[in-house]
Write a protein that holds these residues in place. Structure first.
Motif, mmCIF file in Angstrom:
data_model
loop_
_atom_site.group_PDB
_atom_site.id
_atom_site.type_symbol
_atom_site.label_atom_id
_atom_site.label_comp_id
_atom_site.label_asym_id
_atom_site.label_seq_id
_atom_site.Cartn_x
_atom_site.Cartn_y
_atom_site.Cartn_z
ATOM 1 N N ASP A 104 -8.321 -11.678 -50.126
ATOM 2 C CA ASP A 104 -7.003 -11.495 -50.949
ATOM 3 C C ASP A 104 -5.938 -11.600 -50.932
ATOM 4 O O ASP A 104 -5.676 -11.062 -50.073
ATOM 5 N N TYR A 105 -5.768 -12.272 -51.428
ATOM 6 C CA TYR A 105 -4.611 -13.124 -52.199
ATOM 7 C C TYR A 105 -3.315 -12.718 -52.299
ATOM 8 O O TYR A 105 -2.008 -12.331 -50.736
ATOM 9 N N GLU A 106 -3.004 -11.756 -52.783
ATOM 10 C CA GLU A 106 -2.333 -11.018 -52.831
ATOM 11 C C GLU A 106 -1.749 -9.712 -52.225
ATOM 12 O O GLU A 106 -0.800 -9.639 -52.138
ATOM 13 N N THR A 107 -2.249 -9.242 -51.951
ATOM 14 C CA THR A 107 -2.891 -8.552 -50.420
ATOM 15 C C THR A 107 -2.207 -9.165 -49.668
ATOM 16 O O THR A 107 -1.014 -8.590 -48.671
ATOM 17 N N LEU A 108 -2.816 -9.930 -48.830
ATOM 18 C CA LEU A 108 -2.309 -10.894 -47.946
ATOM 19 C C LEU A 108 -0.088 -11.126 -48.271
ATOM 20 O O LEU A 108 0.607 -11.007 -46.993
ATOM 21 N N ARG A 109 -0.263 -12.159 -49.141
ATOM 22 C CA ARG A 109 1.032 -11.640 -49.780
ATOM 23 C C ARG A 109 2.342 -10.652 -49.762
ATOM 24 O O ARG A 109 3.544 -10.753 -49.065
ATOM 25 N N MET A 110 2.150 -9.639 -49.615
ATOM 26 C CA MET A 110 3.047 -7.890 -49.386
ATOM 27 C C MET A 110 3.151 -8.098 -48.282
ATOM 28 O O MET A 110 3.869 -7.824 -48.032
ATOM 29 N N HIS A 111 1.668 -8.542 -47.960
ATOM 30 C CA HIS A 111 1.784 -7.668 -46.225
ATOM 31 C C HIS A 111 2.813 -8.892 -45.939
ATOM 32 O O HIS A 111 3.821 -8.702 -45.484
#
Ligand code: NAP
Length: 255
Positions: free
Chosen positions: A216-223
């Motif tokens: 889940d790359y979008e979630t990783l970027r948000m974090h």
């Protein structure tokens, strides 16, 4: 008689365990320390009946082992065993002082003063004089948790223990910061417990969950964006561990 030197987490635990097993044991503590144990404690080496001591456990900080061994070698009886309890101190350090009377007994557990541990539920690694194995089995109360390890194997085990225990604990400290004010480190205890329980059945690779595992790359970027903005010192840590999961534990790395 067994002499333990050092009343930190390890020294206290080993002394209490030997006493409970009915062994004659004594503990050398610092002059400033004040403990009430049901076995003899001494504040100076001069008070210790060294002629009656058959084995000495050095439960002191790693850097204190060699200087203390030199002091003891001038006073202890010939035939007395000298053993340390450290993961990362080679047996050669003690052998350089007492030769074949040297030993290592490394309990792979986290010890905190005043907190009891469940002997027999964790492994103990020994090296050196063969009698040390018998002392390890006595402490464990079972043979199957006692193993021989060379100094290099023990060093690797200790590094693994730092990852498992010390880093996990430090990560909970970080989680506590992030959970405030609505939660604390305790908020995560059921999660931590489930992670630990799963590992009795599944390998770390099978047990891994989370955004990096799923890709889940979008979630990783948000974090990472959030951390860079609010806790910049935590972002490289998050990115480093995420990189490790993507490389070794993610769905793509498992294919
Ligand atoms: N704690 C663990 O979870 C754990 C697990 C496995 C192995 N080990 C190993 O076990 C050893 C002890 O660790 P620890 O965590 O119990 O250490 P610790 O909490 O630092 O305790 C060591 C104690 O020994 C005392 N000491 C040092 N030299 C002394 C002397 N000459 N006479 C009397 N007391 C003396 C220290 O006093 P001062 O502070 O005044 O010097 C301190 O109270 C280390 O080699 C460590 O690597 C630790």
């Amino acid at each position: 008689m067994i002499l333990i030197i050092g009343a930190g987490g390890v020294g206290q635990s080993i002394a209490i365990r030997f006493h409970e097993l009915g062994e004659a044991v004594g503990l050398l503590i610092r002059p400033y320390q004040d403990f009430a144990f049901p076995f003899p404690t001494w504040r100076n080496l001069e008070e210790v009946p060294l002629s009656r001591i058959s084995i000495i456990f050095l439960a002191v900080r790693d850097g204190q082992i060699l200087p203390l061994a030199h002091i003891l070698s001038r006073q202890m009886q010939q035939g007395t065993l000298l053993v340390h309890t450290a993961g990362s101190v080679p047996i050669a350090v003690l052998e350089s002082v007492v030769g074949r009377q040297a030993g290592v007994l490394y309990p792979l557990q986290s010890f905190t003063p005043g907190r009891s541990v469940q002997w027999g539920a964790f492994p103990i690694f020994w090296e050196g004089h063969p009698q040390v194995e018998a002392y390890a089995k006595r402490l464990a109360g079972t043979d199957h948790q006692v193993h021989h390890a060379t100094s290099e194997q023990r060093l690797r085990l200790h590094i693994g223990a730092v990852f498992t225990a010390n880093f996990t604990n430090a990560l909970l400290h970080i989680a506590d910061t992030l959970a405030r004010p609505i939660g604390s480190w305790q908020t995560y205890l059921p999660l931590l417990q489930e992670v630990g329980q799963k590992l009795h059945m599944l390998s770390p690779q099978r047990a891994q969950t989370g955004p990096a595992k799923r890709g889940d790359y979008e979630t990783l970027r948000m974090h990472t964006d959030y951390l860079r903005q609010h806790y910049p010192e935590l972002a490289p840590l998050y990115e480093g561990l995420t990189h490790y999961i993507l490389q070794h534990l993610s769905q793509s790395s498992c294919q």
